[in-house]
Design an enzyme around this catalytic site. Sequence first.
Site, PDB file in Angstrom:
ATOM      1  N   GLN A  67      11.284   4.801 -15.809  1.00 39.68           N
ATOM      2  CA  GLN A  67      12.316   5.763 -16.205  1.00 39.68           C
ATOM      3  C   GLN A  67      13.125   5.221 -17.389  1.00 39.68           C
ATOM      4  O   GLN A  67      13.434   5.947 -18.323  1.00 39.68           O
ATOM      5  CB  GLN A  67      13.228   6.049 -14.998  1.00 39.68           C
ATOM      6  N   GLY A  77      11.436   5.677 -20.695  1.00 45.83           N
ATOM      7  CA  GLY A  77      11.218   7.030 -21.204  1.00 45.83           C
ATOM      8  C   GLY A  77       9.728   7.297 -21.400  1.00 45.83           C
ATOM      9  O   GLY A  77       8.897   6.776 -20.636  1.00 45.83           O
ATOM     10  N   GLU A 131      -3.875  -3.913   4.273  1.00 48.00           N
ATOM     11  CA  GLU A 131      -3.379  -4.890   5.258  1.00 48.00           C
ATOM     12  C   GLU A 131      -2.241  -4.305   6.115  1.00 48.00           C
ATOM     13  O   GLU A 131      -1.281  -4.997   6.445  1.00 48.00           O
ATOM     14  CB  GLU A 131      -2.962  -6.200   4.584  1.00 48.00           C
TER      15      GLU A 131
HETATM   16  C1  LIG Z   1      -7.222  -0.913  -2.433  1.00 47.36           C
HETATM   17  C2  LIG Z   1      -7.546  -1.096  -0.979  1.00 47.36           C
HETATM   18  C3  LIG Z   1      -8.181  -2.265  -0.572  1.00 47.36           C
HETATM   19  C4  LIG Z   1      -8.537  -2.438   0.768  1.00 47.36           C
HETATM   20  N1  LIG Z   1      -9.214  -3.563   1.126  1.00 47.36           N
HETATM   21  C5  LIG Z   1      -9.654  -3.695   2.408  1.00 47.36           C
HETATM   22  C6  LIG Z   1     -10.452  -4.814   2.772  1.00 47.36           C
HETATM   23  O1  LIG Z   1     -10.737  -5.707   1.970  1.00 47.36           O
HETATM   24  N2  LIG Z   1     -10.918  -4.880   4.039  1.00 47.36           N
HETATM   25  C7  LIG Z   1     -10.632  -3.927   4.969  1.00 47.36           C
HETATM   26  O2  LIG Z   1     -11.088  -4.055   6.099  1.00 47.36           O
HETATM   27  N3  LIG Z   1      -9.851  -2.858   4.656  1.00 47.36           N
HETATM   28  C8  LIG Z   1      -9.360  -2.718   3.394  1.00 47.36           C
HETATM   29  N4  LIG Z   1      -8.592  -1.632   3.039  1.00 47.36           N
HETATM   30  C9  LIG Z   1      -8.335  -0.599   4.049  1.00 47.36           C
HETATM   31  C10 LIG Z   1      -6.878  -0.535   4.474  1.00 47.36           C
HETATM   32  O3  LIG Z   1      -6.540  -1.636   5.268  1.00 47.36           O
HETATM   33  C11 LIG Z   1      -6.691   0.823   5.194  1.00 47.36           C
HETATM   34  O4  LIG Z   1      -6.783   1.807   4.192  1.00 47.36           O
HETATM   35  C12 LIG Z   1      -5.364   0.901   5.917  1.00 47.36           C
HETATM   36  O5  LIG Z   1      -5.366   0.083   7.051  1.00 47.36           O
HETATM   37  C13 LIG Z   1      -5.034   2.350   6.342  1.00 47.36           C
HETATM   38  O6  LIG Z   1      -6.101   2.930   6.996  1.00 47.36           O
HETATM   39  P1  LIG Z   1      -6.584   4.416   6.569  1.00 47.36           P
HETATM   40  O7  LIG Z   1      -6.812   4.398   5.110  1.00 47.36           O
HETATM   41  O8  LIG Z   1      -7.709   4.774   7.450  1.00 47.36           O
HETATM   42  O9  LIG Z   1      -5.345   5.351   6.856  1.00 47.36           O
HETATM   43  P2  LIG Z   1      -4.927   5.960   8.281  1.00 47.36           P
HETATM   44  O10 LIG Z   1      -4.955   4.893   9.299  1.00 47.36           O
HETATM   45  O11 LIG Z   1      -5.731   7.190   8.520  1.00 47.36           O
HETATM   46  O12 LIG Z   1      -3.425   6.372   7.991  1.00 47.36           O
HETATM   47  C14 LIG Z   1      -3.068   7.586   7.315  1.00 47.36           C
HETATM   48  C15 LIG Z   1      -1.559   7.719   7.353  1.00 47.36           C
HETATM   49  O13 LIG Z   1      -1.114   7.790   8.710  1.00 47.36           O
HETATM   50  C16 LIG Z   1      -0.081   6.844   8.901  1.00 47.36           C
HETATM   51  N5  LIG Z   1      -0.066   6.395  10.310  1.00 47.36           N
HETATM   52  C17 LIG Z   1      -0.962   5.631  10.934  1.00 47.36           C
HETATM   53  N6  LIG Z   1      -0.585   5.397  12.200  1.00 47.36           N
HETATM   54  C18 LIG Z   1       0.601   6.052  12.363  1.00 47.36           C
HETATM   55  C19 LIG Z   1       1.500   6.195  13.449  1.00 47.36           C
HETATM   56  N7  LIG Z   1       1.263   5.615  14.630  1.00 47.36           N
HETATM   57  N8  LIG Z   1       2.620   6.943  13.266  1.00 47.36           N
HETATM   58  C20 LIG Z   1       2.861   7.544  12.080  1.00 47.36           C
HETATM   59  N9  LIG Z   1       2.044   7.425  11.016  1.00 47.36           N
HETATM   60  C21 LIG Z   1       0.926   6.692  11.156  1.00 47.36           C
HETATM   61  C22 LIG Z   1      -0.405   5.723   7.951  1.00 47.36           C
HETATM   62  O14 LIG Z   1       0.723   4.914   7.711  1.00 47.36           O
HETATM   63  C23 LIG Z   1      -0.846   6.514   6.722  1.00 47.36           C
HETATM   64  O15 LIG Z   1       0.288   6.930   6.017  1.00 47.36           O
HETATM   65  C24 LIG Z   1      -8.205  -1.446   1.710  1.00 47.36           C
HETATM   66  C25 LIG Z   1      -7.531  -0.286   1.309  1.00 47.36           C
HETATM   67  C26 LIG Z   1      -7.214  -0.116  -0.021  1.00 47.36           C
HETATM   68  C27 LIG Z   1      -6.498   1.152  -0.437  1.00 47.36           C
END
Ligand SMILES: Cc1cc2nc3c(=O)[nH]c(=O)nc-3n(C[C@H](O)[C@H](O)[C@H](O)COP(=O)(O)OP(=O)(O)OC[C@H]3O[C@@H](n4cnc5c(N)ncnc54)[C@H](O)[C@@H]3O)c2cc1C
Length: 418
Positions: free
Chosen positions: A365, A368, A392
């Site tokens: 911000q 700009g 994580e």
């Molecule tokens: C760039 C990147 C690198 C990664 N690297 C690795 C890796 O090396 N190894 C690996 O194993 N994984 C890896 N991941 C996976 C990552 O750990 C998962 O994406 C993460 O744990 C979330 O899981 P999900 O994407 O299935 O989201 P979901 O679990 O489906 O969550 C979706 C939404 O629901 C929310 N939510 C979940 N539970 C609740 C609750 N009880 N109450 C309210 N809200 C909730 C979450 O906070 C999120 O906002 C990586 C992810 C990214 C984006």
Amino acid sequence: MDSATLDWPFFSDSHRELAAKLDEWARREITDGITSSSSSVDAASRAVVRKLGAAGWLRYTVPAAYGGAHEKLDVRSLCIARETLARISGLADISFAMQGLGSGPITLFGSDALKERYLRRVGAGEAIAAFAISETEAGSDIAAMQTTARLDRNNYIIDGEKTWISNGGIADFYVVFCRLESEKTPASRRKPKDPEIDEAVPEASGVRPQFIALVVGPGDSGFSIAERIETLAPHPLARIRFENCRVPADRVVGESGQGLKVALATLDVFRSTVGAAALGFARRALDEALAHVSNRRLFGQALRDFQLTQARIAQMATSIDASALLVYRAAWARDNGAPRITREAAMAKMFATEAAQRVIDDALQLLGGRGVVAGHPVEQLYREIRALRIYEGTTEVQQLVIASQVLDGYAKQESADG
Ligand SMILES: Cc1cc2nc3c(=O)[nH]c(=O)nc-3n(C[C@H](O)[C@H](O)[C@H](O)COP(=O)(O)OP(=O)(O)OC[C@H]3O[C@@H](n4cnc5c(N)ncnc54)[C@H](O)[C@@H]3O)c2cc1C
């Protein structure tokens, strides 16, 4: 790192030396910008791992017995390295981090043979590591994982898929977490003893599932890369597949059945380092903002002289200091013998990643229109920071962890008071 921060009592002279030398080296050697401009993220990642290894910086990701810098993993050093690298390059940061996270289960729970086979090469930058737990239907809810491993004489047979795997496609080995398939045993014998695992794994039909961690190589039969995934900021990421994938039983990390404990304990060590990376991104955003507001003139004066600008700068600097305090409190506690730092690490990760997102947005911000130009460091930071609030353990998952620890503490206090 900030020299005033390094004077805090969390640090020793060796930490101050690491911060200064790594900063000087990275500014000289990592010249690609926050986000690598290389067209091939794979090539850029491999090159940065080799460079970090050759210069000796990856020694901080493995223990001294296998060529590492410290007898045990020193979490403050891991945090300092991530903060310092993230301030200069997101790809250098994640490449460093994954060497530690990917080999962490072996460092913490592996047999001597596994340590000998993998850790020296990780510390030298000769083997790229990956940590594979997430699945399409099992992200936050890791215990819902469906990838299975079953013992067949001297081998485990793995079937299933893992997704969002950092270093997927370029890793030389993956530590893969699976649901253990075995003969049904009574629930009482299957129940994990660790209360944290009890909480993470609800019992279904009277049987609590067990998990196993196994090291898998890209050359193992039945292993394949199902899909490469492109992301907001360059990051080698893939969905990986196991079809009747056969690995020798001596590649089990820790005890069979204790896979979730291996995963949670590893994440406990590395989670505060995600906060440290966010801190590095936030510091870079503040650097860029300070340079800009000092030079930009409008309405006849420097942008820095407006009180609205100063309020924003004050907020950004305070968020950065608060993040640093939480990150290095968690790291210091772990290095000083705390068996688990679940609450401290969750607070550090949640606060520092959320704060960095706001600090970067504030910097943009203040810049700009310049802030949204593709390739500007703040535009790159804006993309780089986003995934740290997800991987994580999302912010919401950290909130649940912190609240459960605080509420448990209150309940224990209440019952002790009668
Ligand atoms: C760039 C990147 C690198 C990664 N690297 C690795 C890796 O090396 N190894 C690996 O194993 N994984 C890896 N991941 C996976 C990552 O750990 C998962 O994406 C993460 O744990 C979330 O899981 P999900 O994407 O299935 O989201 P979901 O679990 O489906 O969550 C979706 C939404 O629901 C929310 N939510 C979940 N539970 C609740 C609750 N009880 N109450 C309210 N809200 C909730 C979450 O906070 C999120 O906002 C990586 C992810 C990214 C984006």
